[in-house]
Design an enzyme around this catalytic site. Structure first.
Site, PDB file in Angstrom:
ATOM      1  N   PRO A   2      59.579  17.458  20.777  1.00  0.00           N
ATOM      2  CA  PRO A   2      58.867  17.435  22.050  1.00  0.00           C
ATOM      3  C   PRO A   2      58.475  18.848  22.447  1.00  0.00           C
ATOM      4  O   PRO A   2      59.299  19.758  22.447  1.00  0.00           O
ATOM      5  CB  PRO A   2      59.883  16.866  23.030  1.00  0.00           C
ATOM      6  CG  PRO A   2      61.018  16.364  22.219  1.00  0.00           C
ATOM      7  CD  PRO A   2      60.999  17.136  20.967  1.00  0.00           C
ATOM      8  N   GLU A   3      57.228  18.995  22.761  1.00  0.00           N
ATOM      9  CA  GLU A   3      56.729  20.263  23.289  1.00  0.00           C
ATOM     10  C   GLU A   3      56.524  20.058  24.790  1.00  0.00           C
ATOM     11  O   GLU A   3      56.906  19.031  25.338  1.00  0.00           O
ATOM     12  CB  GLU A   3      55.432  20.643  22.568  1.00  0.00           C
ATOM     13  CG  GLU A   3      55.596  20.651  21.044  1.00  0.00           C
ATOM     14  CD  GLU A   3      54.338  21.028  20.287  1.00  0.00           C
ATOM     15  OE1 GLU A   3      53.556  21.838  20.815  1.00  0.00           O
ATOM     16  OE2 GLU A   3      54.139  20.514  19.176  1.00  0.00           O
TER      17      GLU A   3
END
Length: 283
Positions: A2-3
DNA sequence: ATGTGTTCCTGTCCGC
DNA sequence: TGCGGACAGGAACACA
């Protein structure tokens, strides 16, 4: 994994069931993720009201009424799912427990928040709220890419001594915090900058294109609920759909999507990570 | 200070 | 079906 857009998507999903509500029960199924979990975490969470759920870079921060803050990082494979919400915003029933459900929080309002992370590169910690910004994981983070402190002048100055490829420099969370492999590739494509270009060799004018390209791709991804590759889910279990909008990431060998460009997307490896770009329109 | 490679861990996919 | 290898959204860490 996840960014920034995925973490923001999770935050937006969790906030309605956590903010203002009390953690009635905290179940901790193993002593460690990437590092040992904080001493007595379950007891320190039990009975605490969540005041605010914030995001800093790729970290979630829950401020509690005990003047402590819970820090959560999703690593590469971390997910947070909500179930049992009585108001019907999420699944009403709790799903069967899954392998790698490491931490489960039952809220007094009926919602269950489950942290699942197969690879365990994720992390959690607890600290006094007043010292949150000084936490070792947060203290050296660069500016938020969607904030006012991130602008052309800042970036020009921040990378002027960097001889590495711009790809590696934008992944450095001390320069700008929240980008990861996908959104660096996508932002460089939108700005027409090659991931191979040495950071200090980018003209100020082109950095002036890079900054809005970064902001726009993050905004677009947040609006789409993030990108779902393999295992990312929004807090309600739905898939994000920004992956359908990728111009280069994961598109090796496919045609460049820019109008009038006859190029083919290439994959190269830079400091151990895949970079995707169009050699014809990224310079 | 900056640059690069390694490492943590599990799961999936692809070729044979 | 099984097996081996490549690869995966992160980032701390060790070392040049």
């Amino acid at each position: 994994m996840p960014e920034l857009p995925e973490v923001e998507t999770v935050r937006r999903g969790l906030a309605p069931v956590m903010e203002g509500d009390v953690i009635e029960r905290a179940q901790v199924n193993r002593p460690d993720l990437r590092w040992p979990l904080p001493e007595g975490m379950a007891a320190r969470l039990t009975g605490r009201r969540v005041l605010v759920l914030r995001r800093r870079s790729k970290y979630l921060l829950a401020d509690l009424d005990s003047a402590e803050t819970l820090l959560v990082h999703l690593g590469m494979s971390g997910r947070i799912l909500v179930s049992g919400d009585p108001l019907g915003r999420f699944a009403h029933d709790h799903p069967a427990p899954q392998k790698h459900d490491h931490v489960v929080l039952d809220m007094a309002g009926g919602a269950r928040v489950t942290f699942n992370d197969p690879r365990r590169f994720g992390a959690m910690d607890l600290m006094p709220t007043a010292e949150a910004e000084a936490h070792p994981l947060l203290a050296r983070l660069g500016p938020e890419p969607l904030g006012n402190a991130f602008h052309e002048g800042y970036l020009v100055d921040a990378i002027k001594s960097r001889t590495s490829p711009v790809k590696a420099v934008l992944l450095d969370q001390r320069i700008v915090s929240g980008l990861g492999n996908i959104y660096v590739c996508e932002a460089l494509f939108r700005a027409g900058v090659s991931p191979r270009r040495r950071a200090r060799r980018i003209s100020a004018r082109r950095i002036g294109r890079l900054v809005p390209a970064i902001r726009e791709v993050l905004h677009d991804a947040i609006a789409a609920g993030g990108s779902s590759l393999r295992d990312f889910r929004q807090a309600d279990g739905e898939l994000g759909y920004f992956q359908a909008s990728f111009d280069v990431y994961g598109r090796e060998g496919l045609a460049c999507r820019r109008d009038g460009c006859a190029g083919t997307v290439r994959r190269i490896v830079q400091s151990g990570r895949s970079s995707f770009y169009c050699p014809a329109c990224q310079r």
